[in-house]
Design a protein around this motif. Structure first.
Motif, mmCIF file in Angstrom:
data_model
loop_
_atom_site.group_PDB
_atom_site.id
_atom_site.type_symbol
_atom_site.label_atom_id
_atom_site.label_comp_id
_atom_site.label_asym_id
_atom_site.label_seq_id
_atom_site.Cartn_x
_atom_site.Cartn_y
_atom_site.Cartn_z
ATOM 1 N N ASP A 187 0.800 -1.276 -0.189
ATOM 2 C CA ASP A 187 -0.129 0.044 0.009
ATOM 3 C C ASP A 187 0.816 1.133 -0.430
ATOM 4 N N MET A 188 0.256 2.203 -1.241
ATOM 5 C CA MET A 188 0.886 3.501 -0.748
ATOM 6 C C MET A 188 0.785 4.628 0.403
ATOM 7 N N ALA A 189 -0.699 4.572 1.103
ATOM 8 C CA ALA A 189 -0.595 5.342 1.931
ATOM 9 C C ALA A 189 -2.015 4.877 3.082
ATOM 10 N N SER A 190 -2.058 5.151 3.680
ATOM 11 C CA SER A 190 -3.259 4.637 5.272
ATOM 12 C C SER A 190 -2.612 5.021 6.580
ATOM 13 N N PRO A 191 -3.821 5.579 7.154
ATOM 14 C CA PRO A 191 -3.955 6.786 7.912
ATOM 15 C C PRO A 191 -3.213 5.257 8.879
ATOM 16 N N GLU A 192 -3.797 4.027 9.238
ATOM 17 C CA GLU A 192 -3.149 2.954 9.877
ATOM 18 C C GLU A 192 -1.581 3.557 9.579
ATOM 19 N N LEU A 193 -0.849 2.864 8.803
ATOM 20 C CA LEU A 193 0.429 2.670 8.018
ATOM 21 C C LEU A 193 1.563 4.173 8.940
ATOM 22 N N ALA A 194 0.593 5.404 8.343
ATOM 23 C CA ALA A 194 1.351 6.602 8.682
ATOM 24 C C ALA A 194 1.068 6.414 10.318
ATOM 25 N N ALA A 195 -0.014 5.468 11.529
ATOM 26 C CA ALA A 195 0.572 6.199 13.115
ATOM 27 C C ALA A 195 1.122 5.087 13.445
ATOM 28 N N LEU A 196 1.539 3.592 12.060
ATOM 29 C CA LEU A 196 2.454 3.091 12.583
ATOM 30 C C LEU A 196 3.973 3.755 12.672
ATOM 31 N N VAL A 197 4.257 4.359 11.456
ATOM 32 C CA VAL A 197 5.555 5.694 11.036
ATOM 33 C C VAL A 197 5.772 6.201 12.191
ATOM 34 N N ALA A 198 4.443 6.464 13.086
ATOM 35 C CA ALA A 198 4.805 7.153 14.028
ATOM 36 C C ALA A 198 5.326 7.151 15.648
ATOM 37 N N GLU A 199 5.109 5.434 15.598
ATOM 38 C CA GLU A 199 5.504 4.892 17.214
ATOM 39 C C GLU A 199 6.716 4.546 16.298
ATOM 40 N N GLY A 200 7.315 4.603 15.158
ATOM 41 C CA GLY A 200 8.317 4.471 14.921
ATOM 42 C C GLY A 200 8.629 2.524 14.885
ATOM 43 N N VAL A 201 7.805 2.621 14.547
ATOM 44 C CA VAL A 201 8.115 1.094 13.450
ATOM 45 C C VAL A 201 7.841 0.907 12.022
ATOM 46 N N PRO A 202 9.431 0.383 11.631
ATOM 47 C CA PRO A 202 9.969 0.357 10.508
ATOM 48 C C PRO A 202 8.367 -0.067 9.231
ATOM 49 N N VAL A 203 8.087 0.148 8.130
ATOM 50 C CA VAL A 203 7.171 -0.059 7.559
ATOM 51 C C VAL A 203 8.250 0.141 6.148
ATOM 52 N N LEU A 204 8.287 -1.297 5.616
ATOM 53 C CA LEU A 204 8.939 -1.909 4.468
ATOM 54 C C LEU A 204 7.906 -2.100 3.074
ATOM 55 N N HIS A 205 8.316 -1.019 1.641
ATOM 56 C CA HIS A 205 6.888 -1.293 1.248
ATOM 57 C C HIS A 205 8.086 -1.698 -0.022
ATOM 58 N N LYS A 206 7.161 -3.043 -1.181
ATOM 59 C CA LYS A 206 7.138 -3.996 -1.771
ATOM 60 C C LYS A 206 7.046 -3.479 -3.444
ATOM 61 N N PRO A 207 8.988 -3.574 -3.713
ATOM 62 C CA PRO A 207 9.582 -4.965 -3.788
ATOM 63 C C PRO A 207 10.206 -4.830 -3.005
ATOM 64 N N VAL A 208 10.206 -5.419 -1.580
ATOM 65 C CA VAL A 208 11.822 -5.680 -0.558
ATOM 66 C C VAL A 208 12.830 -6.313 -0.935
ATOM 67 N N THR A 209 13.778 -6.121 -0.950
ATOM 68 C CA THR A 209 14.963 -6.442 -1.331
ATOM 69 C C THR A 209 15.802 -6.861 -0.336
ATOM 70 N N PRO A 210 16.627 -8.137 -0.166
ATOM 71 C CA PRO A 210 17.089 -8.511 0.836
ATOM 72 C C PRO A 210 17.719 -7.925 1.429
#
Length: 596
Positions: free
Chosen positions: A552-575
């Protein structure tokens, strides 16, 4: 500090209003004072026994009126000559002279035996007091500078000559002075409240106007973005469609078919590149792209850039020069590499002869250095310097091939640089090449944990760690499990939240939770994360490192998770990206605190 500033602004507005009101009321007061002069002249100058003193008092009053008219005319002609406070002060000095002359004339009333004459004089003074209140009530200084010279002499004379009821009249005059002053004070409080409300209303109106401007600009930018994106997406699709029909033409020769196939490949690559740039920009716009800083040698990033762009530069006959550096940076190496790659790509694309130079320059501050990309290309006109950072904007160049760029590279550079805590700097002129500088925070060589150009090696931070993977796609779970197992991890794969909680109840206590965002139509990875954390908490386990993987590109839930400091990796994720993320999360706090 903000409240003090607002108070100063309100006080300035009140002073401006007071000065305007004071001088606006003057023209109406001039005839009243002229009438007062006439009455004084008729009453006192007619008495020959008083000598020249009444005439002097009348002349003094007349001069004061002339000065008042001159001051009013001066402000009307040159209102910006002084500030509001100065104009208010000058008006107060004028009041002393203007109201002092009739006030001092009360002495003449006491020289005559006629009580009616004294009473008439007091009536005149009280009438002028009413005029003084009406014209000066908004300012305490101006009101007192009028009332005191006007009434205090008469009140003092009545109190000192306490006969025939004069004491009571003197006390009454003193009470009038105090009462008018108190009444004016209440009037000023009401005016101040109104001024504060008006200032707040104006401030809100300005905020609304700015927000409307921002919304309008965003709407225009969005329209321009979609118009440009639609055009740039349709161009290669249109070309591919035509080329595909040409490829199907049996009359074409083998060489023509090969050329057509190559054109199709070129347009597909251009289309793919545009999609990637748009997706990158969308991720940055949504605010879910995170910077994960670490300490690393800048020479490693430059070596990767050299490896990537040397073939393209050589194909155009350009020299790609990489200046050696020993600088250590503390920033996100992946995002910084994307910034430099965009700059070098532009430099190679728009340079026909000469060289592209990449290096690191020291700053006056030891806490910062600059990655610099310089070319000998066509350059950018000064009026285009700010525009080239806008989405889909391309400086007008003769013979430009639309497949050579889409106007997103420098926009992405600016957004990524700001995400890393800096601002890109551009220096360019037509025919003199372009220099781009990106500020980078310097790091600590003792905290560099691995080389960015060496083959991925197993860090001690991840070896032996237990990783719980949650993803409904069996292929993703299998691939992720195989990768993590090669890195020395103990992996448990689960298709949903229930399976993950069951694994914990069976004794699998993870150090890391890797969770996909879209698990099924009724559940998200964020809910699964919460369930896993709660299950671990009930068993007394804390300190779980979490990583969310999403397309996903954008989501209020993702933004809230980022604010908590949780890494959000966007596909495709390289090793490489995944391993670096895990390395940063699993570093001991003594070493990883700064990087976190």
């Amino acid at each position: 500090m903000h409240d003090d500033r607002r108070k100063r602004e309100v006080d300035a507005d009140i002073d401006h209003d007071v000065a305007s009101v004071l001088y606006a009321a003057d023209p109406a007061s001039f005839p009243a004072h002229a009438c007062a002069i006439a009455l004084l002249a008729v009453v006192y100058v007619a008495y020959e026994g008083d000598g020249p003193l009444p005439l002097f008092c009348v002349l003094l009053h007349g001069v004061a009126i002339c000065l008042a008219i001159g001051l009013w005319s001066w402000r009307w002609r040159r209102p910006s000559r002084f500030g509001a406070r100065r104009w208010i002060g000058l008006h107060a000095l004028r009041n002393v002279a203007l109201y002092g002359a009739p006030g001092l004339s009360a002495w003449f009333a006491f020289q005559h035996a006629s009580a009616a004459l004294a009473a008439a004089h007091i009536v005149l003074l009280v009438a002028l007091t009413t005029l003084a209140y009406a014209a000066n009530a908004l300012n305490a200084l101006n009101l007192r500078s009028a009332m005191v010279p006007l009434l205090l002499p008469a009140a003092t004379l009545h109190v000192l000559q306490a006969d025939n009821g004069r004491l009571a009249l003197g006390v009454a005059l003193l009470i009038i002075i105090v009462a008018v002053d108190l009444l004016a004070s209440q009037y000023r409080d009401v005016h101040r409240d109104l001024a504060v409300a008006r200032a707040e209303q104006q401030r809100l109106a300005q905020i609304i106007a700015r927000q409307k401007g921002v919304i309008k600009e965003a709407s225009i930018a969005r329209t321009r973005f979609f118009a440009a994106a639609s055009h740039d997406l349709r161009q290669p699709l249109h070309a591919i469609g035509l080329l595909a029909h040409s490829l199907a033409d049996r009359r074409a020769s083998e060489a023509e078919r090969e050329a057509t196939a190559q054109h199709i490949v070129d347009n597909v690559e251009a289309l793919n590149h545009l999609f990637n740039q748009v997706l990158d920009l969308a991720r940055l716009e949504s605010g879910v792209t995170q910077a994960m800083p670490q300490h690393f040698h800048l020479s490693d990033v430059l070596a990767r850039i050299e490896q990537q762009f040397r073939p393209a530069a050589a194909a155009k006959g350009l020299a790609l020069r990489i200046a050696p550096t020993s600088c250590v940076a503390f920033t996100d190496p992946v995002l910084l590499e994307r910034v430099v790659a965009n700059l070098v790509s532009n430099a190679v694309r728009y340079t026909e002869r000469g060289a592209v130079w990449i290096g690191v320059r020291r700053s006056a501050s030891p806490e910062r250095c600059f990655v610099e990309v310089r070319d000998s290309g066509i350059g950018i006109a000064p009026q285009e310097h700010e525009l080239v950072f806008e989405e889909f904007y391309q400086a007008p160049l003769a013979g430009r091939d639309r497949r050579e760029g889409h106007g997103l590279g420098l926009s992405t550079v600016r957004r990524l640089t700001r995400l890393l805590g800096g601002e890109p700097m551009l220096r360019s002129a037509p025919g003199r090449g372009t220099t781009m500088r990106v500020p980078v925070r310097t790091g600590d060589p003792s905290l560099v944990t691995a080389s960015l150009v060496a083959a991925p090696v197993m860090s001690a931070f991840i070896d032996g760690r237990r990783v719980l993977c949650v993803d409904e796609d069996p292929a993703n779970l299998e691939a992720l499990g195989a990768l993590l197992t090669r890195w020395g991890c103990v992996v448990r794969g689960c298709p949903d939240e229930l399976a993950a909680v069951r694994a914990i109840s069976e004794g699998f206590v993870p150090d890391v939770l890797l969770c996909d965002y879209r698990i099924d139509s009724h559940q998200t990875g964020i809910e699964a994360m919460q369930a896993v954390r709660e299950a671990l908490r009930r068993r007394g386990h804390h300190g779980l490192a979490r990583v969310l993987i999403t397309g996903d590109m954008a989501s209020p839930e993702l933004a809230a998770l980022v604010a908590e400091g949780v890494p959000v990796l966007h596909k495709p994720v390289t090793p490489t990206r995944l391993r670096r993320t895990l390395d940063v999360l699993l570093q001991p706090r003594s070493e990883g605190h700064e990087a976190a």
